[in-house]
Motif scaffolding. Structure first.
Motif, PDB file in Angstrom:
ATOM      1  N   GLY A  98       3.204  -2.799   4.057  1.00 20.08           N
ATOM      2  CA  GLY A  98       4.349  -2.549   3.180  1.00 20.08           C
ATOM      3  C   GLY A  98       5.599  -2.527   4.044  1.00 20.08           C
ATOM      4  N   TYR A 148       7.742   4.390 -20.651  1.00 19.15           N
ATOM      5  CA  TYR A 148       6.417   4.980 -20.872  1.00 19.15           C
ATOM      6  C   TYR A 148       6.433   6.092 -21.916  1.00 19.15           C
ATOM      7  CZ  TYR A 148       6.127   2.456 -16.503  1.00 19.15           C
ATOM      8  OH  TYR A 148       6.230   1.475 -15.546  1.00 19.15           O
ATOM      9  N   ASP A 195       7.819  -7.434   5.689  1.00 20.44           N
ATOM     10  CA  ASP A 195       8.274  -7.890   4.378  1.00 20.44           C
ATOM     11  C   ASP A 195       7.539  -9.190   4.080  1.00 20.44           C
ATOM     12  OD1 ASP A 195       9.765  -9.140   2.302  1.00 20.44           O
ATOM     13  OD2 ASP A 195      11.561  -8.030   2.884  1.00 20.44           O
ATOM     14  N   VAL A 196       6.794  -9.238   2.970  1.00 15.36           N
ATOM     15  CA  VAL A 196       5.989 -10.437   2.686  1.00 15.36           C
ATOM     16  C   VAL A 196       6.856 -11.683   2.481  1.00 15.36           C
ATOM     17  CG1 VAL A 196       4.008  -9.189   1.695  1.00 15.36           C
ATOM     18  CG2 VAL A 196       5.848  -9.990   0.179  1.00 15.36           C
ATOM     19  N   VAL A 208      11.898   0.590  -9.796  1.00 14.00           N
ATOM     20  CA  VAL A 208      12.377  -0.561  -9.007  1.00 14.00           C
ATOM     21  C   VAL A 208      13.032  -1.571  -9.939  1.00 14.00           C
ATOM     22  CG1 VAL A 208      11.617  -2.518  -7.582  1.00 14.00           C
ATOM     23  CG2 VAL A 208      10.649  -0.232  -7.181  1.00 14.00           C
ATOM     24  N   PHE A 260       7.037   0.991 -10.415  1.00 10.05           N
ATOM     25  CA  PHE A 260       7.423  -0.346 -10.883  1.00 10.05           C
ATOM     26  C   PHE A 260       8.727  -0.349 -11.689  1.00 10.05           C
ATOM     27  CE2 PHE A 260       7.203  -3.534 -14.286  1.00 10.05           C
ATOM     28  CZ  PHE A 260       7.051  -4.706 -13.567  1.00 10.05           C
ATOM     29  N   ALA A 282       0.826  -1.223   0.000  1.00 11.78           N
ATOM     30  CA  ALA A 282       0.000   0.000   0.000  1.00 11.78           C
ATOM     31  C   ALA A 282       0.855   1.266   0.000  1.00 11.78           C
ATOM     32  CB  ALA A 282      -0.930  -0.005   1.216  1.00 11.78           C
ATOM     33  N   PHE A 305      -0.310   0.923  -7.317  1.00  8.01           N
ATOM     34  CA  PHE A 305      -1.676   0.376  -7.281  1.00  8.01           C
ATOM     35  C   PHE A 305      -2.205   0.279  -5.845  1.00  8.01           C
ATOM     36  CE2 PHE A 305      -0.574  -2.530 -11.203  1.00  8.01           C
ATOM     37  CZ  PHE A 305      -0.501  -1.415 -12.011  1.00  8.01           C
ATOM     38  N   ALA A 363       1.431  -6.619  -3.416  1.00  5.07           N
ATOM     39  CA  ALA A 363       2.886  -6.406  -3.272  1.00  5.07           C
ATOM     40  C   ALA A 363       3.631  -7.255  -4.294  1.00  5.07           C
ATOM     41  CB  ALA A 363       3.330  -6.783  -1.859  1.00  5.07           C
ATOM     42  N   GLY A 364       4.536  -6.629  -5.003  1.00  9.01           N
ATOM     43  CA  GLY A 364       5.292  -7.384  -5.997  1.00  9.01           C
ATOM     44  C   GLY A 364       6.244  -6.485  -6.737  1.00  9.01           C
ATOM     45  N   PRO A 420      -2.751  -6.310 -15.359  1.00  3.32           N
ATOM     46  CA  PRO A 420      -2.543  -5.028 -16.044  1.00  3.32           C
ATOM     47  C   PRO A 420      -1.379  -5.087 -17.046  1.00  3.32           C
ATOM     48  CG  PRO A 420      -2.453  -4.776 -13.623  1.00  3.32           C
ATOM     49  CD  PRO A 420      -2.307  -6.233 -13.949  1.00  3.32           C
ATOM     50  N   GLY A 421      -1.485  -4.212 -18.046  1.00  6.52           N
ATOM     51  CA  GLY A 421      -0.354  -3.930 -18.929  1.00  6.52           C
ATOM     52  C   GLY A 421       0.465  -2.802 -18.325  1.00  6.52           C
ATOM     53  N   ALA A 422       1.151  -2.036 -19.181  1.00  5.63           N
ATOM     54  CA  ALA A 422       2.106  -1.040 -18.692  1.00  5.63           C
ATOM     55  C   ALA A 422       1.427   0.082 -17.894  1.00  5.63           C
ATOM     56  CB  ALA A 422       2.862  -0.442 -19.872  1.00  5.63           C
ATOM     57  N   ILE A 453      -3.134  -9.354  -7.782  1.00  7.82           N
ATOM     58  CA  ILE A 453      -2.628  -8.522  -8.877  1.00  7.82           C
ATOM     59  C   ILE A 453      -1.535  -9.311  -9.588  1.00  7.82           C
ATOM     60  CG2 ILE A 453      -1.616  -6.318  -9.573  1.00  7.82           C
ATOM     61  CD1 ILE A 453      -4.398  -5.957  -8.294  1.00  7.82           C
ATOM     62  N   SER A 454      -1.897  -9.830 -10.753  1.00  6.04           N
ATOM     63  CA  SER A 454      -0.949 -10.538 -11.598  1.00  6.04           C
ATOM     64  C   SER A 454      -0.396  -9.529 -12.601  1.00  6.04           C
ATOM     65  CB  SER A 454      -1.655 -11.716 -12.269  1.00  6.04           C
ATOM     66  OG  SER A 454      -0.807 -12.361 -13.166  1.00  6.04           O
ATOM     67  N   THR A 461       8.904 -12.749  -3.345  1.00  3.12           N
ATOM     68  CA  THR A 461       7.896 -11.707  -3.103  1.00  3.12           C
ATOM     69  C   THR A 461       6.591 -12.048  -3.836  1.00  3.12           C
ATOM     70  OG1 THR A 461       9.679 -10.061  -3.068  1.00  3.12           O
ATOM     71  CG2 THR A 461       7.429  -9.214  -3.259  1.00  3.12           C
TER      72      THR A 461
END
Ligand code: NDP
Ligand code: 8X3
Length: 252
Positions: free
Chosen positions: A33, A206, A59-60, A193, A190, A10, A14, A88-89, A183-185, A138-139, A111
């Motif tokens: 988070g 982008y 930390d997941v 990172v 993201f 969070a 997203f 989270a990813g 989602p796409g771009a 969220i894939s 993660t």
């Protein structure tokens, strides 16, 4: 309203946008988070609109910490979790396998796949107990297709896609909906990172087209979570209009 939404990741992108839209609709929030100061800032921003907000900094990838953090919530909070957003990813790097960095592979798999499993294992019992709930995973378009140099990230998101399908079957008798979002771009942190702080390379991702923004995904998540009781959105692929699949863009 007594119900809580539990959101991983969070602190930006997203996850933060999902927190904001649910706060606007008066949901109680559990925001998680690793970056504590961001969680506190978001909590402060949202406290006027949302009823109750709990922040959990963990930390997941660390199962003990996941279990400890979730156990630390008051019983009445845990019992009222109705939505889990497994968001989270990350991606790290864009390399061929022979040039790949194995610690990056570990972090993505730990993660995106194992972290999602640890959090789900800890939260699902409360949804089962309530005989009602919704899990949104969220894939990515990278969970539907593969692209050159995306190997391990794509594999981790294909795993999320598979886990969404498995969860949907296993949780069906418990009246728990499972939605997979691909989602796409999208212009979040993201790419910064992925490219390890290289802003120029991240921004280039982008350039020349209008990417998704975090709000686009938050709107879709909110829609999926507010359908009538008898309706479940199983799977959503959400792309920028300028992107047809993982690799085909119209760029100007
Ligand atoms: P961001 O980098 O903006 O957000 C990622 C979030 O994940 C952060 O809140 C971060 O929090 C959290 N996170 C990362 N690692 C961990 C960890 N080990 N433990 C706990 N939290 C962690 O990116 P997005 O918002 O874009 O990404 C959200 C999800 O969407 C990811 O799963 C990503 O793979 C997916 N996705 C993104 C797309 C895009 O183009 N942006 C497209 C398709 C899917 P913190 O650092 O504070 O721990
Ligand atoms: C993030 C989108 O295309 O970099 O999941 O895989 S992509």
């Amino acid at each position: 309203m007594d119900n809580y939404i539990f959101i991983t990741g969070a602190t930006s992108g997203f996850g933060e946008a999902i927190a904001r839209i649910f706060a606007k609709h008066n949901w109680n929030l559990i925001l998680t988070g690793r970056r504590e100061e961001r969680l506190e800032k978001l909590k402060n921003d949202l406290k006027a609109s949302s009823n109750y907000i709990h922040t959990l900094c963990f930390d997941v990838r660390n199962e003990k910490d996941v279990i400890h953090a979730i156990s630390s919530l008051p019983v009445e909070v845990k019992q009222n979790i109705r939505i889990l957003i497994n968001n989270a990813g990350l991606a790290l790097g864009r390399d061929s396998i022979e040039n790949g960095v194995s610690s990056d592979w570990d972090q993505m798999i730990d993660t995106n796949v194992k972290g999602l499993l640890y959090v789900s294992k800890a939260v699902i019992p409360f949804l089962i107990q309530a005989k009602s709930g919704h899990i949104v995973n969220i894939s990515s378009i990278a969970g539907k297709e593969v692209y050159a140099l995306g190997n391990v990230y794509c594999a981790s998101k294909h795993a999320v896609d598979a886990l969404s399908k498995s969860m949907r079957i296993e949780l069906l008798p418990h009246n728990i909906k499972v939605t997979n979002i691909a989602p796409g771009a999208a212009d979040t942190e993201f790419s910064l990172v992925r490219f390890k702080g290289n802003a120029e390379t991240a921004d280039a991702t982008y350039k020349g087209f209008e990417p998704l923004i975090a709000q686009d995904i938050a709107d879709a998540v909110f829609f999926a979570c507010t359908t009538p009781k008898h309706v479940c959105i199983n799977d959503l692929v959400i792309m920028p209009t300028a992107q047809a699949n993982a690799t085909t863009f119209v760029k100007r």
